[in-house]
Design a protein around this motif. Structure first.
Motif, PDB file in Angstrom:
ATOM      1  N   GLN A 215     -11.028  25.839 -49.405  1.00 25.54           N
ATOM      2  CA  GLN A 215     -10.458  27.068 -49.920  1.00 25.54           C
ATOM      3  C   GLN A 215     -10.281  28.144 -48.866  1.00 25.54           C
ATOM      4  OE1 GLN A 215     -12.374  28.370 -53.454  1.00 25.54           O
ATOM      5  NE2 GLN A 215     -11.891  26.473 -54.529  1.00 25.54           N
ATOM      6  N   LEU A 216     -10.956  28.002 -47.751  1.00 30.23           N
ATOM      7  CA  LEU A 216     -10.945  29.109 -46.803  1.00 30.23           C
ATOM      8  C   LEU A 216     -10.311  28.811 -45.455  1.00 30.23           C
ATOM      9  CD1 LEU A 216     -14.541  30.535 -47.331  1.00 30.23           C
ATOM     10  CD2 LEU A 216     -12.395  31.558 -48.092  1.00 30.23           C
ATOM     11  N   CYS A 217     -10.528  27.608 -44.951  1.00 26.59           N
ATOM     12  CA  CYS A 217     -10.239  27.401 -43.530  1.00 26.59           C
ATOM     13  C   CYS A 217      -9.051  26.482 -43.315  1.00 26.59           C
ATOM     14  CB  CYS A 217     -11.459  26.805 -42.837  1.00 26.59           C
ATOM     15  SG  CYS A 217     -12.955  27.734 -43.130  1.00 26.59           S
ATOM     16  N   ARG A 218      -8.132  26.944 -42.504  1.00 26.34           N
ATOM     17  CA  ARG A 218      -7.037  26.072 -42.102  1.00 26.34           C
ATOM     18  C   ARG A 218      -7.502  25.088 -41.048  1.00 26.34           C
ATOM     19  NH1 ARG A 218      -1.352  28.456 -41.150  1.00 26.34           N
ATOM     20  NH2 ARG A 218      -1.558  30.545 -41.989  1.00 26.34           N
ATOM     21  N   ARG A 219      -8.456  25.564 -40.292  1.00 22.13           N
ATOM     22  CA  ARG A 219      -8.914  24.732 -39.192  1.00 22.13           C
ATOM     23  C   ARG A 219     -10.371  24.351 -39.416  1.00 22.13           C
ATOM     24  NH1 ARG A 219      -9.694  27.096 -33.126  1.00 22.13           N
ATOM     25  NH2 ARG A 219     -10.699  25.268 -32.202  1.00 22.13           N
ATOM     26  N   VAL A 220     -10.669  23.116 -39.126  1.00 24.82           N
ATOM     27  CA  VAL A 220     -12.047  22.669 -39.277  1.00 24.82           C
ATOM     28  C   VAL A 220     -12.469  21.934 -38.008  1.00 24.82           C
ATOM     29  CG1 VAL A 220     -11.215  20.654 -40.548  1.00 24.82           C
ATOM     30  CG2 VAL A 220     -13.608  21.250 -40.684  1.00 24.82           C
ATOM     31  N   MET A 221     -13.700  22.178 -37.605  1.00 19.34           N
ATOM     32  CA  MET A 221     -14.248  21.446 -36.463  1.00 19.34           C
ATOM     33  C   MET A 221     -15.425  20.635 -36.971  1.00 19.34           C
ATOM     34  SD  MET A 221     -14.153  23.964 -33.216  1.00 19.34           S
ATOM     35  CE  MET A 221     -14.761  25.450 -33.940  1.00 19.34           C
ATOM     36  N   VAL A 222     -15.451  19.379 -36.588  1.00 17.40           N
ATOM     37  CA  VAL A 222     -16.557  18.521 -36.998  1.00 17.40           C
ATOM     38  C   VAL A 222     -17.374  18.193 -35.772  1.00 17.40           C
ATOM     39  CG1 VAL A 222     -17.213  16.355 -38.079  1.00 17.40           C
ATOM     40  CG2 VAL A 222     -15.107  17.494 -38.775  1.00 17.40           C
ATOM     41  N   ILE A 223     -18.660  18.406 -35.837  1.00 13.34           N
ATOM     42  CA  ILE A 223     -19.480  17.946 -34.726  1.00 13.34           C
ATOM     43  C   ILE A 223     -20.537  16.980 -35.222  1.00 13.34           C
ATOM     44  CG2 ILE A 223     -19.146  20.059 -33.404  1.00 13.34           C
ATOM     45  CD1 ILE A 223     -22.120  20.622 -33.869  1.00 13.34           C
ATOM     46  N   TYR A 230     -13.866  16.221 -34.147  1.00  9.69           N
ATOM     47  CA  TYR A 230     -12.557  16.457 -34.731  1.00  9.69           C
ATOM     48  C   TYR A 230     -12.291  17.943 -34.716  1.00  9.69           C
ATOM     49  CZ  TYR A 230      -8.835  16.814 -38.154  1.00  9.69           C
ATOM     50  OH  TYR A 230      -7.659  17.109 -38.777  1.00  9.69           O
ATOM     51  N   ASP A 231     -11.050  18.303 -34.465  1.00  8.85           N
ATOM     52  CA  ASP A 231     -10.671  19.711 -34.470  1.00  8.85           C
ATOM     53  C   ASP A 231      -9.245  19.768 -34.995  1.00  8.85           C
ATOM     54  OD1 ASP A 231     -10.074  22.321 -34.012  1.00  8.85           O
ATOM     55  OD2 ASP A 231     -10.730  22.358 -31.935  1.00  8.85           O
ATOM     56  N   GLY A 232      -9.059  20.303 -36.184  1.00 15.91           N
ATOM     57  CA  GLY A 232      -7.714  20.345 -36.739  1.00 15.91           C
ATOM     58  C   GLY A 232      -7.744  20.733 -38.200  1.00 15.91           C
ATOM     59  N   ALA A 233      -6.671  20.373 -38.912  1.00 19.33           N
ATOM     60  CA  ALA A 233      -6.589  20.743 -40.329  1.00 19.33           C
ATOM     61  C   ALA A 233      -7.489  19.838 -41.168  1.00 19.33           C
ATOM     62  CB  ALA A 233      -5.151  20.631 -40.802  1.00 19.33           C
ATOM     63  N   LEU A 234      -7.904  20.359 -42.322  1.00 20.90           N
ATOM     64  CA  LEU A 234      -8.805  19.594 -43.176  1.00 20.90           C
ATOM     65  C   LEU A 234      -8.140  18.316 -43.689  1.00 20.90           C
ATOM     66  CD1 LEU A 234     -11.631  19.748 -44.465  1.00 20.90           C
ATOM     67  CD2 LEU A 234     -10.503  20.635 -46.498  1.00 20.90           C
ATOM     68  N   VAL A 240      -8.124  10.807 -40.989  1.00 19.07           N
ATOM     69  CA  VAL A 240      -8.905  10.203 -39.923  1.00 19.07           C
ATOM     70  C   VAL A 240     -10.118   9.488 -40.502  1.00 19.07           C
ATOM     71  CG1 VAL A 240     -10.343  10.679 -37.915  1.00 19.07           C
ATOM     72  CG2 VAL A 240      -8.179  11.870 -38.199  1.00 19.07           C
ATOM     73  N   GLY A 241     -10.726  10.126 -41.490  1.00 17.08           N
ATOM     74  CA  GLY A 241     -11.951   9.583 -42.048  1.00 17.08           C
ATOM     75  C   GLY A 241     -11.714   8.468 -43.040  1.00 17.08           C
TER      76      GLY A 241
ATOM     77  N   GLU B   5      -2.600  22.128 -34.714  1.00 15.75           N
ATOM     78  CA  GLU B   5      -2.296  20.701 -34.722  1.00 15.75           C
ATOM     79  C   GLU B   5      -3.592  19.903 -34.794  1.00 15.75           C
ATOM     80  OE1 GLU B   5       0.831  18.836 -34.281  1.00 15.75           O
ATOM     81  OE2 GLU B   5       1.203  20.712 -35.331  1.00 15.75           O
ATOM     82  N   PRO B   6      -3.584  18.856 -35.592  1.00  9.83           N
ATOM     83  CA  PRO B   6      -4.786  18.017 -35.590  1.00  9.83           C
ATOM     84  C   PRO B   6      -5.011  17.450 -34.196  1.00  9.83           C
ATOM     85  CG  PRO B   6      -3.278  17.386 -37.348  1.00  9.83           C
ATOM     86  CD  PRO B   6      -2.563  18.364 -36.501  1.00  9.83           C
ATOM     87  N   LEU B   7      -6.198  17.478 -33.794  1.00  8.15           N
ATOM     88  CA  LEU B   7      -6.499  17.017 -32.457  1.00  8.15           C
ATOM     89  C   LEU B   7      -7.839  16.317 -32.527  1.00  8.15           C
ATOM     90  CD1 LEU B   7      -6.742  17.382 -29.183  1.00  8.15           C
ATOM     91  CD2 LEU B   7      -7.861  19.520 -29.808  1.00  8.15           C
TER      92      LEU B   7
END
Ligand SMILES: Nc1ncnc2c1ncn2[C@@H]1O[C@H](COP(=O)(O)OP(=O)(O)OP(=O)(O)O)[C@@H](O)[C@H]1O
Ligand SMILES: [Mg+2]
Lengths: 320, 301
Positions: A215-223, A230-234, A240-241, B5-7
């Motif tokens: 609901q909030l983030c266009r961008r998500v980072m997974v560590i 991963y760094d990108g859109a949800l 990917v998953g 962009e997805p990266l």
């Protein structure tokens, strides 16, 4: 776009001692953050997720200057947080979901008054900001109540307001919705969305609730294991998953496992069946196909949980 | 804002090239402004704690009275002793009261102002120090003001009363120098005790259960200084003079005022050193504090 938060090969290593016998102690190292590099632009709202122990909180602690990185370069608004922690403090807001900064025995408004003076917030500004927070976070009735009498959700809202009275340029939230009910969660999310849109406050949000991010983030980072996976859109994360959503179907009676193109049946328990289908796919065609062919009583949809998504993605990525 | 962009990021190897070591860790803000910021924050937080304790008013009154009574009994024990003996270690009751009052007042002041540093270990262990570190105020000031308790005024009151009694009883020629020695002694003594509190608190960054050691030196030292040095073994007196310089709190200056010999053969001017020793102790304590703070590692949750 201007990079507001910059990490370049940042590491944090903890020395830990473990008991390895009655008296002997073994030293070992935990790489909580392991060569992390990313940038966040001013005004972005980023979800920062990962399984337990991934290094999320450690990253936030380095970004706020609480912890000194063991290596790498880190800048927030051009400032090295560990070296100039106090100077940076005026420009950032932090909410630790597990920890309150409010004064336990005093009415909520007293904590805000302390913020007012400690951060030297101009009177006019303070009044405006407080009014805004009170209105949007629904704190009006709570201002006179001692903090120890607030419920968890009320206190969390109080904490979020406390972190924002001095107009921070960036807000870090470490699990701000932990333990909140649906209504409180919604309130907090709405508030954060407005904050980001109206004020352009940069937001970095850690959570285990995927809905927060959706609901909030266009961008998500997974560590995971301290590394950026991963760094990108949800939406891209789901692809990917290769994660799956689950449709739980209550049939009129016990039947053999449902056979249908769009999903596979993963579990049967009496008249109830579990159907898994790719998360990237809409549930609508599946529901109509199902309803056309089976005597469906009730349906419910379960989103893939974040841990599963990440675990799957991680396994897929490193080929383990 | 364009949607990013997805990266997908490859698990990066350890980057050694960017490992930056920055040694010249001098803050850009001046020392003076840190000090004023610290005092300001201290005042604000102390005021909050006073307000917090006032929410339990009855309990506040009770603990203050109790604290006063308990410390009062401490001196009453000495008074009782003097109903049986005329002197203790060669010192009359008035002289003992002078020593006792000076030590108790200095200690009470330090305890009131920075005594809370002894609770640091708990904040380190449970990680709640984190919340203080994100504030725009020196952490030491915040920790020292933590749980600021006015009830500690009870001890200072008792110390001042005993000191007043001592000053009125001893046979001293009150020259200007002797008169000035008294406030000098109290201020320096409070600073020395404060330095011990802060140094002990810093130690808790590494050993979170070290409050016992700190208490032994502060509370123990206070009790020790309430008696004349002549009742203790020479080695102990040496340690209290040169290792943990508590002797400068009251023994050395007070004995000079009383015109009594110090058990160790020290030059006369040692009696005037307390301000120097106090500044030195505070400086060392601040160094220890900074080192401790740097080694702070928070907690995993
Ligand atoms: N103070 C500390 N001392 C030792 N190890 C630590 C410390 N803080 C964190 N760690 C370790 O570092 C790793 C990362 O911890 P961190 O708290 O950053 O995880 P997280 O992503 O926030 O997890 P969670 O979702 O459970 O909050 C973990 O293995 C943890 O055990
Ligand atoms: Mg965490």
């Amino acid at each position: 776009m201007e990079a507001f938060i910059e990490l370049d090969g940042v590491e944090k290593v903890f020395d830990v001692r473990r008991r390895a016998g009655l008296l002997r102690r073994e030293k070992s190292q935990v790489r909580a953050v392991d060569g992390l590099s990313f940038t966040v632009a001013r005004g972005e709202m980023v979800g920062y997720i990962g399984p337990n122990g991934a290094g999320k909180s450690t990253t936030i602690k380095m970004l706020t200057g609480i912890l000194t990185p063991s290596g790498g370069r880190l800048r927030v608004a051009g400032i090295d947080p560990a070296r100039e922690r106090t100077r940076l403090a005026r420009r950032i807001g932090v909410v630790f979901g597990q920890r309150t900064t409010l004064w336990w025995d005093l009415p909520l408004k007293d904590s805000y008054r302390l913020m007012h003076r400690m951060y030297r917030i101009p009177d006019q500004r303070f009044r405006e900001n407080l009014e805004r927070c009170v209105e949007l976070l629904d704190l009006g009735e709570l201002l006179e109540v001692p903090v120890r009498q607030l419920s968890l959700g009320q206190r969390m809202r109080g904490d979020i307001a406390a972190a924002l009275l001095h107009d921070p340029e960036v807000l870090y939230l470490d699990e701000p919705t932990i333990g909140l009910d649906v209504i409180s969660k919604a309130k907090v999310r709405d508030f954060l969305r407005d904050l980001n849109a109206d004020r352009g406050t940069t937001v970095l949000l850690t959570t285990h609730d995927l809905t927060d991010i959706e609901q909030l983030c266009r961008r998500v980072m997974v560590i995971d294991h301290g590394r950026l996976m991963y760094d990108g859109a949800l939406a891209g994360l789901h692809e990917v998953g290769e994660s799956e959503r689950t449709l739980i179907v209550d049939l009129e009676r016990e039947l053999p496992p449902v056979v249908i193109d769009l999903a596979r049946t993963v579990r049967v328990e009496g008249p109830r069946q579990w159907l898994a289908f790719p998360a990237s796919q809409s549930a609508a065609p599946l529901v109509s196909a199902l309803a056309a062919r089976y005597p469906v009583m009730d349906l419910s949809l379960r989103e893939p949980d974040i841990e599963a998504v990440i675990a799957k993605m991680y396994a897929g990525r490193s080929g383990q | 804002m364009p949607s990013p962009e997805p990266l997908a990021v490859e698990p990066a190897g350890r980057s050694t090239a960017t490992r930056s070591v920055e040694l010249d860790a001098f803050p850009t803000r001046t020392r003076l402004s840190t000090l004023t910021d610290g005092l300001r924050a201290y005042g604000m937080i102390a005021a909050m704690w006073i307000r917090s304790t006032m929410t339990y008013r009855a309990s506040f009154v009770m603990t203050t009275v109790t604290s006063f009574v308990v410390t009062a009994f401490d001196f009453i024990a000495i008074l009782l002793m003097f109903t049986h003996v005329d002197a203790l270690g060669g010192y009359q009751l008035g002289e003992i009261a002078f020593l006792y009052g000076a030590a108790a007042t200095s200690f009470g002041l330090a305890d009131l102002l920075v005594g809370s540093t002894e609770r640091l270990g708990r904040r380190v262990r449970d990680g709640t120090l984190d919340t203080l570190l994100v504030r725009p105020a020196p952490v030491l000031a915040q920790v020292a003001a933590d749980r600021f308790a006015l009830r500690r005024l009870g001890r200072i009151t008792q110390g001042l009363l005993v000191l007043g009694y001592g000053l009125g009883t001893v046979h001293v020629e009150w020259t200007l120098l002797n008169l000035l020695m008294v406030p000098m002694m109290l201020v320096s003594g409070a600073l020395i005790f404060a330095a011990v509190f802060v140094a002990g608190g810093s130690f808790q960054f590494w050993a979170q259960d070290a409050a016992e050691v700190q208490n032994a030196i502060t509370y123990g030292g206070n009790t020790l200084l309430q008696y004349p040095p002549t009742v203790f073994a020479k080695d102990l007196v040496r340690g209290v003079t040169f290792v943990v310089p508590l002797a400068f709190v009251n023994w050395l200056p007070a004995l000079a005022v009383l015109d009594r010999p110090y058990p160790l053969d020290l030059p006369h001017w040692f009696a005037y050193l307390p301000p120097v020793v106090a500044v030195l102790c505070c400086w060392l304590a601040l160094l220890a504090w900074r080192a401790g703070l740097r080694s702070y590692r928070s907690t995993g949750s």
